[in-house]
Design a protein around this motif. Structure first.
Motif, mmCIF file in Angstrom:
data_model
loop_
_atom_site.group_PDB
_atom_site.id
_atom_site.type_symbol
_atom_site.label_atom_id
_atom_site.label_comp_id
_atom_site.label_asym_id
_atom_site.label_seq_id
_atom_site.Cartn_x
_atom_site.Cartn_y
_atom_site.Cartn_z
ATOM 1 N N THR A 151 -37.413 135.355 158.104
ATOM 2 C CA THR A 151 -37.808 136.079 156.457
ATOM 3 C C THR A 151 -37.032 137.382 156.637
ATOM 4 N N ILE A 152 -36.146 138.641 157.511
ATOM 5 C CA ILE A 152 -35.293 139.009 157.413
ATOM 6 C C ILE A 152 -34.551 138.858 156.407
ATOM 7 N N ILE A 153 -33.437 137.694 157.432
ATOM 8 C CA ILE A 153 -32.437 137.360 156.471
ATOM 9 C C ILE A 153 -33.041 136.773 155.503
ATOM 10 N N ALA A 154 -33.667 136.120 154.785
ATOM 11 C CA ALA A 154 -33.609 136.018 153.135
ATOM 12 C C ALA A 154 -34.234 137.322 153.003
ATOM 13 N N LYS A 155 -34.414 138.297 153.395
ATOM 14 C CA LYS A 155 -34.452 139.798 152.084
ATOM 15 C C LYS A 155 -32.715 139.889 152.518
ATOM 16 N N ILE A 156 -32.251 139.872 153.482
ATOM 17 C CA ILE A 156 -30.518 139.970 153.287
ATOM 18 C C ILE A 156 -30.385 139.601 152.040
ATOM 19 N N ARG A 157 -30.712 138.731 152.498
ATOM 20 C CA ARG A 157 -29.439 137.531 150.801
ATOM 21 C C ARG A 157 -29.860 138.119 150.232
ATOM 22 N N THR A 158 -30.978 138.317 149.543
ATOM 23 C CA THR A 158 -31.440 138.877 148.535
ATOM 24 C C THR A 158 -31.136 139.956 147.757
ATOM 25 N N GLY A 159 -31.163 140.912 148.857
ATOM 26 C CA GLY A 159 -30.705 142.707 148.620
ATOM 27 C C GLY A 159 -29.223 142.288 148.231
ATOM 28 N N ILE A 160 -28.087 141.252 149.309
ATOM 29 C CA ILE A 160 -26.629 141.258 148.448
ATOM 30 C C ILE A 160 -26.639 140.753 147.272
ATOM 31 N N GLN A 161 -27.789 139.681 147.487
ATOM 32 C CA GLN A 161 -27.714 138.821 145.888
ATOM 33 C C GLN A 161 -26.808 140.065 144.552
ATOM 34 N N ASN A 162 -27.416 141.777 144.347
ATOM 35 C CA ASN A 162 -27.549 142.657 143.712
ATOM 36 C C ASN A 162 -25.938 143.472 144.312
ATOM 37 N N GLU A 163 -25.329 142.661 144.771
ATOM 38 C CA GLU A 163 -24.277 143.706 145.340
ATOM 39 C C GLU A 163 -23.103 142.399 145.702
ATOM 40 N N PRO A 164 -22.081 142.449 144.344
ATOM 41 C CA PRO A 164 -21.310 141.503 144.442
ATOM 42 C C PRO A 164 -20.544 141.404 145.385
ATOM 43 N N ASP A 165 -19.510 142.531 145.544
ATOM 44 C CA ASP A 165 -18.713 142.510 147.249
ATOM 45 C C ASP A 165 -19.283 142.197 148.030
ATOM 46 N N SER A 166 -20.325 142.553 148.310
ATOM 47 C CA SER A 166 -21.201 141.980 149.809
ATOM 48 C C SER A 166 -21.614 140.369 149.553
ATOM 49 N N PHE A 167 -22.427 139.823 148.244
ATOM 50 C CA PHE A 167 -22.335 138.505 148.438
ATOM 51 C C PHE A 167 -20.994 137.775 149.342
ATOM 52 N N ARG A 168 -19.522 138.490 148.250
ATOM 53 C CA ARG A 168 -18.685 137.480 148.068
ATOM 54 C C ARG A 168 -17.723 137.184 149.181
ATOM 55 N N GLU A 169 -18.636 138.635 149.949
ATOM 56 C CA GLU A 169 -17.597 138.830 151.714
ATOM 57 C C GLU A 169 -18.480 137.344 152.665
ATOM 58 N N ILE A 170 -20.424 137.609 152.744
ATOM 59 C CA ILE A 170 -20.701 136.790 153.297
ATOM 60 C C ILE A 170 -19.711 134.804 152.690
ATOM 61 N N ASP A 171 -19.779 134.929 151.861
ATOM 62 C CA ASP A 171 -19.497 133.656 150.869
ATOM 63 C C ASP A 171 -18.440 133.080 151.879
ATOM 64 N N SER A 172 -16.979 134.271 152.061
ATOM 65 C CA SER A 172 -15.768 134.122 152.674
ATOM 66 C C SER A 172 -16.022 134.126 154.029
ATOM 67 N N GLN A 173 -16.739 134.768 155.026
ATOM 68 C CA GLN A 173 -17.105 134.360 155.944
ATOM 69 C C GLN A 173 -17.189 133.059 156.325
ATOM 70 N N HIS A 174 -18.600 132.282 155.637
ATOM 71 C CA HIS A 174 -19.325 131.063 155.269
ATOM 72 C C HIS A 174 -18.051 130.230 155.474
ATOM 73 N N ARG A 175 -17.419 130.149 155.073
ATOM 74 C CA ARG A 175 -16.051 129.326 154.451
ATOM 75 C C ARG A 175 -14.745 129.454 155.546
ATOM 76 N N ALA A 176 -14.389 130.728 155.955
ATOM 77 C CA ALA A 176 -14.111 130.356 156.903
ATOM 78 C C ALA A 176 -14.796 129.877 158.171
#
Length: 244
Positions: free
Chosen positions: A175-200
């Protein structure tokens, strides 16, 4: 298959003998157990004792019951620890940060092991999940794909204990992770950071770079913990739905 239980022994002995028969291959996932009446006769105990033993195994997820169809060894024994571990975490009043810290330790080890075990098919599966994450826009779908990516890595690690504990700790932080993801969707830089980490992480696992996979996962888990603290969710009690 079974040995008579010495009089005075508890239903634990029923549990132990069924588990022993699973360990030695007499019973395999999906196999039907003898009826309660037959088990009682074979073990030399009463049916209530057998019934209590079976109830314990059901709680552990080792045995499943089909209404009117008897008792069976669970199809997926690698996940049987999820429910009891989740209950244990809940009973210890663990908070989200504690659950996340446990998850982080397990995720890092899982990534390293996955890098050792990763096949071409495994790598293709992980990259497909990344593509699905890129294409997804629905919040619920994104959350599910994120969880699927991490659990797929844990499965590739081929350690059922790590997989079970990750699944259990994940239930407490979902539930908390879902809230975090919801929050970072409104922060393009954070969203790209998480995406980049997954790819790495995926690329390190796919290229059999155990050290790189562990380090990439460590960076990702540190980011998740940072978001938990930033959103002041670190002291929130972990929640687990006992009906799951």
């Amino acid at each position: 298959m079974f040995e008579p239980i010495i009089q005075g022994k508890s239903f634990d002995d029923v549990v132990n003998q069924i588990v022993k028969n699973i360990q030695n291959g007499t019973f395999r996932p999906g196999d039907a157990l003898p009826t309660e009446r037959r088990l009682a006769e074979m073990l030399g105990v009463s049916r209530p004792v057998v019934r209590e033993g079976l109830k314990s195994l059901k709680l552990l997820g080792v045995v499943t019951t089909v209404h009117g169809g008897g008792n069976y060894i669970a199809d997926h024994l690698d996940t049987c620890l999820i429910r009891p571990l989740s209950i244990l975490f809940a009973l210890n009043n663990s908070n989200v940060l504690q659950s996340q810290q446990l998850r982080a330790a397990l995720e890092c080890q899982a990534a390293a092991l996955a890098a050792h075990n990763c096949t071409a098919l495994n790598a293709a599966s992980l990259r497909l999940i990344l593509e699905q994450l890129d294409a997804a826009s629905d919040e619920q779908e994104l959350n599910q794909l994120d969880r699927t990516l991490h659990l797929t890595i844990a499965k590739i690690a081929a350690n059922p204990l790590i997989y079970s504990m990750l699944s259990a700790s994940g239930l407490l932080t979902d539930t908390i992770i879902a809230k975090i993801r919801t929050g970072i969707q409104n922060e393009p830089d954070s969203f790209r950071e998480i995406d980049s980490q997954h790819r790495a992480i995926v690329e390190a696992v796919a290229s059999h770079d155990a050290e790189g996979a562990e380090q990439a996962m460590r960076i990702h888990m540190a980011s998740v913990e940072q978001y938990i603290r930033r959103l002041h969710l670190d002291s929130v009690p972990s929640e687990f739905d006992l009906e799951q």
